[in-house]
Design a protein around this motif. Sequence first.
Motif, PDB file in Angstrom:
ATOM      1  N   ARG A  70      77.302  30.526  67.616  1.00  0.00           N
ATOM      2  CA  ARG A  70      77.143  29.066  67.494  1.00  0.00           C
ATOM      3  C   ARG A  70      75.691  28.653  67.729  1.00  0.00           C
ATOM      4  NH1 ARG A  70      81.589  26.037  70.868  1.00  0.00           N
ATOM      5  NH2 ARG A  70      80.668  24.266  69.787  1.00  0.00           N
ATOM      6  N   LEU A  71      75.033  29.259  68.715  1.00  0.00           N
ATOM      7  CA  LEU A  71      73.635  28.932  68.990  1.00  0.00           C
ATOM      8  C   LEU A  71      72.748  29.380  67.833  1.00  0.00           C
ATOM      9  CD1 LEU A  71      71.592  27.715  70.926  1.00  0.00           C
ATOM     10  CD2 LEU A  71      71.454  29.939  72.077  1.00  0.00           C
ATOM     11  N   GLU A  72      73.025  30.549  67.260  1.00  0.00           N
ATOM     12  CA  GLU A  72      72.254  31.007  66.094  1.00  0.00           C
ATOM     13  C   GLU A  72      72.371  30.012  64.946  1.00  0.00           C
ATOM     14  OE1 GLU A  72      73.723  34.925  65.161  1.00  0.00           O
ATOM     15  OE2 GLU A  72      72.624  35.850  66.826  1.00  0.00           O
ATOM     16  N   VAL A  84      67.243  33.745  63.010  1.00  0.00           N
ATOM     17  CA  VAL A  84      67.371  33.804  64.470  1.00  0.00           C
ATOM     18  C   VAL A  84      68.381  34.863  64.878  1.00  0.00           C
ATOM     19  CG1 VAL A  84      68.123  32.501  66.503  1.00  0.00           C
ATOM     20  CG2 VAL A  84      66.832  31.360  64.747  1.00  0.00           C
ATOM     21  N   LYS A  85      68.091  35.541  65.978  1.00  0.00           N
ATOM     22  CA  LYS A  85      69.052  36.403  66.673  1.00  0.00           C
ATOM     23  C   LYS A  85      69.069  35.933  68.121  1.00  0.00           C
ATOM     24  CE  LYS A  85      70.556  39.397  63.734  1.00  0.00           C
ATOM     25  NZ  LYS A  85      71.949  39.383  63.360  1.00  0.00           N
ATOM     26  N   VAL A  86      70.271  35.831  68.680  1.00  0.00           N
ATOM     27  CA  VAL A  86      70.420  35.317  70.042  1.00  0.00           C
ATOM     28  C   VAL A  86      71.201  36.319  70.878  1.00  0.00           C
ATOM     29  CG1 VAL A  86      71.452  33.493  71.451  1.00  0.00           C
ATOM     30  CG2 VAL A  86      70.360  32.914  69.290  1.00  0.00           C
ATOM     31  N   MET A  87      70.770  36.484  72.135  1.00  0.00           N
ATOM     32  CA  MET A  87      71.524  37.279  73.108  1.00  0.00           C
ATOM     33  C   MET A  87      71.743  36.407  74.339  1.00  0.00           C
ATOM     34  SD  MET A  87      70.599  40.883  74.873  1.00  0.00           S
ATOM     35  CE  MET A  87      71.573  41.508  76.204  1.00  0.00           C
ATOM     36  N   ILE A  88      72.999  36.304  74.743  1.00  0.00           N
ATOM     37  CA  ILE A  88      73.349  35.516  75.919  1.00  0.00           C
ATOM     38  C   ILE A  88      73.986  36.452  76.943  1.00  0.00           C
ATOM     39  CG2 ILE A  88      74.864  33.695  76.804  1.00  0.00           C
ATOM     40  CD1 ILE A  88      74.554  32.266  74.147  1.00  0.00           C
ATOM     41  N   VAL A 156      66.094  34.434  72.664  1.00  0.00           N
ATOM     42  CA  VAL A 156      66.104  34.004  71.268  1.00  0.00           C
ATOM     43  C   VAL A 156      64.959  34.715  70.552  1.00  0.00           C
ATOM     44  CG1 VAL A 156      65.894  32.050  69.687  1.00  0.00           C
ATOM     45  CG2 VAL A 156      67.022  31.737  71.905  1.00  0.00           C
ATOM     46  N   VAL A 157      65.313  35.459  69.507  1.00  0.00           N
ATOM     47  CA  VAL A 157      64.319  36.113  68.662  1.00  0.00           C
ATOM     48  C   VAL A 157      64.320  35.339  67.355  1.00  0.00           C
ATOM     49  CG1 VAL A 157      63.618  38.266  67.555  1.00  0.00           C
ATOM     50  CG2 VAL A 157      64.839  38.327  69.744  1.00  0.00           C
ATOM     51  N   ALA A 158      63.180  34.644  67.064  1.00  0.00           N
ATOM     52  CA  ALA A 158      63.118  33.757  65.900  1.00  0.00           C
ATOM     53  C   ALA A 158      61.878  34.058  65.069  1.00  0.00           C
ATOM     54  CB  ALA A 158      63.089  32.302  66.359  1.00  0.00           C
ATOM     55  N   LYS A 168      58.992  25.471  72.187  1.00  0.00           N
ATOM     56  CA  LYS A 168      59.403  24.383  73.089  1.00  0.00           C
ATOM     57  C   LYS A 168      60.690  23.731  72.598  1.00  0.00           C
ATOM     58  CE  LYS A 168      58.071  20.371  75.667  1.00  0.00           C
ATOM     59  NZ  LYS A 168      59.379  20.250  76.206  1.00  0.00           N
ATOM     60  N   ASN A 169      60.799  23.506  71.295  1.00  0.00           N
ATOM     61  CA  ASN A 169      62.019  22.904  70.744  1.00  0.00           C
ATOM     62  C   ASN A 169      63.244  23.808  70.967  1.00  0.00           C
ATOM     63  OD1 ASN A 169      60.739  20.595  69.879  1.00  0.00           O
ATOM     64  ND2 ASN A 169      60.388  21.348  67.798  1.00  0.00           N
ATOM     65  N   ILE A 170      63.061  25.106  70.775  1.00  0.00           N
ATOM     66  CA  ILE A 170      64.162  26.043  71.001  1.00  0.00           C
ATOM     67  C   ILE A 170      64.564  26.028  72.486  1.00  0.00           C
ATOM     68  CG2 ILE A 170      64.805  28.496  71.040  1.00  0.00           C
ATOM     69  CD1 ILE A 170      63.087  28.837  68.492  1.00  0.00           C
ATOM     70  N   SER A 171      63.584  26.094  73.376  1.00  0.00           N
ATOM     71  CA  SER A 171      63.870  26.075  74.819  1.00  0.00           C
ATOM     72  C   SER A 171      64.582  24.786  75.220  1.00  0.00           C
ATOM     73  CB  SER A 171      62.576  26.220  75.625  1.00  0.00           C
ATOM     74  OG  SER A 171      61.988  27.469  75.405  1.00  0.00           O
ATOM     75  N   ASP A 172      64.124  23.650  74.685  1.00  0.00           N
ATOM     76  CA  ASP A 172      64.766  22.369  74.997  1.00  0.00           C
ATOM     77  C   ASP A 172      66.207  22.334  74.495  1.00  0.00           C
ATOM     78  OD1 ASP A 172      62.460  21.495  76.207  1.00  0.00           O
ATOM     79  OD2 ASP A 172      61.792  20.247  74.515  1.00  0.00           O
ATOM     80  N   ALA A 173      66.445  22.895  73.314  1.00  0.00           N
ATOM     81  CA  ALA A 173      67.801  22.927  72.765  1.00  0.00           C
ATOM     82  C   ALA A 173      68.714  23.793  73.641  1.00  0.00           C
ATOM     83  CB  ALA A 173      67.780  23.467  71.331  1.00  0.00           C
ATOM     84  N   VAL A 174      68.215  24.943  74.069  1.00  0.00           N
ATOM     85  CA  VAL A 174      69.012  25.823  74.928  1.00  0.00           C
ATOM     86  C   VAL A 174      69.296  25.145  76.269  1.00  0.00           C
ATOM     87  CG1 VAL A 174      69.018  28.023  76.184  1.00  0.00           C
ATOM     88  CG2 VAL A 174      68.234  27.946  73.813  1.00  0.00           C
ATOM     89  N   LEU A 175      68.291  24.465  76.833  1.00  0.00           N
ATOM     90  CA  LEU A 175      68.488  23.741  78.093  1.00  0.00           C
ATOM     91  C   LEU A 175      69.514  22.627  77.952  1.00  0.00           C
ATOM     92  CD1 LEU A 175      64.888  23.443  79.555  1.00  0.00           C
ATOM     93  CD2 LEU A 175      66.830  24.622  80.571  1.00  0.00           C
ATOM     94  N   ALA A 176      69.547  21.987  76.786  1.00  0.00           N
ATOM     95  CA  ALA A 176      70.512  20.908  76.568  1.00  0.00           C
ATOM     96  C   ALA A 176      71.936  21.447  76.448  1.00  0.00           C
ATOM     97  CB  ALA A 176      70.145  20.133  75.305  1.00  0.00           C
ATOM     98  N   LEU A 177      72.083  22.675  75.954  1.00  0.00           N
ATOM     99  CA  LEU A 177      73.414  23.240  75.735  1.00  0.00           C
ATOM    100  C   LEU A 177      73.963  24.028  76.924  1.00  0.00           C
ATOM    101  CD1 LEU A 177      72.911  24.468  72.065  1.00  0.00           C
ATOM    102  CD2 LEU A 177      74.252  22.507  72.834  1.00  0.00           C
TER     103      LEU A 177
END
Length: 191
Positions: A70-72, A84-88, A156-158, A168-177
């Motif tokens: 979903r984050l990707e 994008v590739k994401v690891m949580i 996040v690998v983008a 910064k936009n990616i970090s802010d989006a992750v912080l919001a979610l």
Amino acid sequence: MKKDHSLLDKLKKIPKNQFLIGGLVGILLLVIAIPVENREEKSREEQRIQTREETSYDTSIDYGKRLERRLEQVLENMEGVGKVKVMITLQDEGEHVVEKDRSQNSQDISEEDGNAKRTTGERQFQEETVYSQENSSSGEPFVRREVAPRVEGVLVVAEGGEDAKTVKNISDAVLALFPVEIHKIKVVKMN
């Protein structure tokens, strides 16, 4: 009556050793039969516990994978991010909060004896787990709510990971979610 006497006469003719051997054989059979049932019950209980643990572990892995997908999808639609590739990573496996029946009794007693007055109190608290009706035979408790596993960190690998504004936009989006600390979010450039 004659039948009773003839049966007793026959029993008296049997040697005492044979009675003793027959009794010992009967006791031996009882001793052998009892532990077999306990081993089978323990084996079934161990399988049930192992299945629950595996299901819990698989559920937390599936939950993490769903969050990653979903984050990707969200990040790929952001401007400047690209592929994008994401690891949580998850902090725990979540929790099942079971329903409990609680009862509380209290009693206060006051006594007066001449000049002295005494007050004593007694409190009782009892708590029992509620089992669901459909699974009452298997001993499954009624789950009131499930707490999702907590997110511990996000990588996040983008493709757009070299641009400071995109990072910064990616970090802010992750912080919001997700409720993670900023130092547990890492955004890097994809090869």
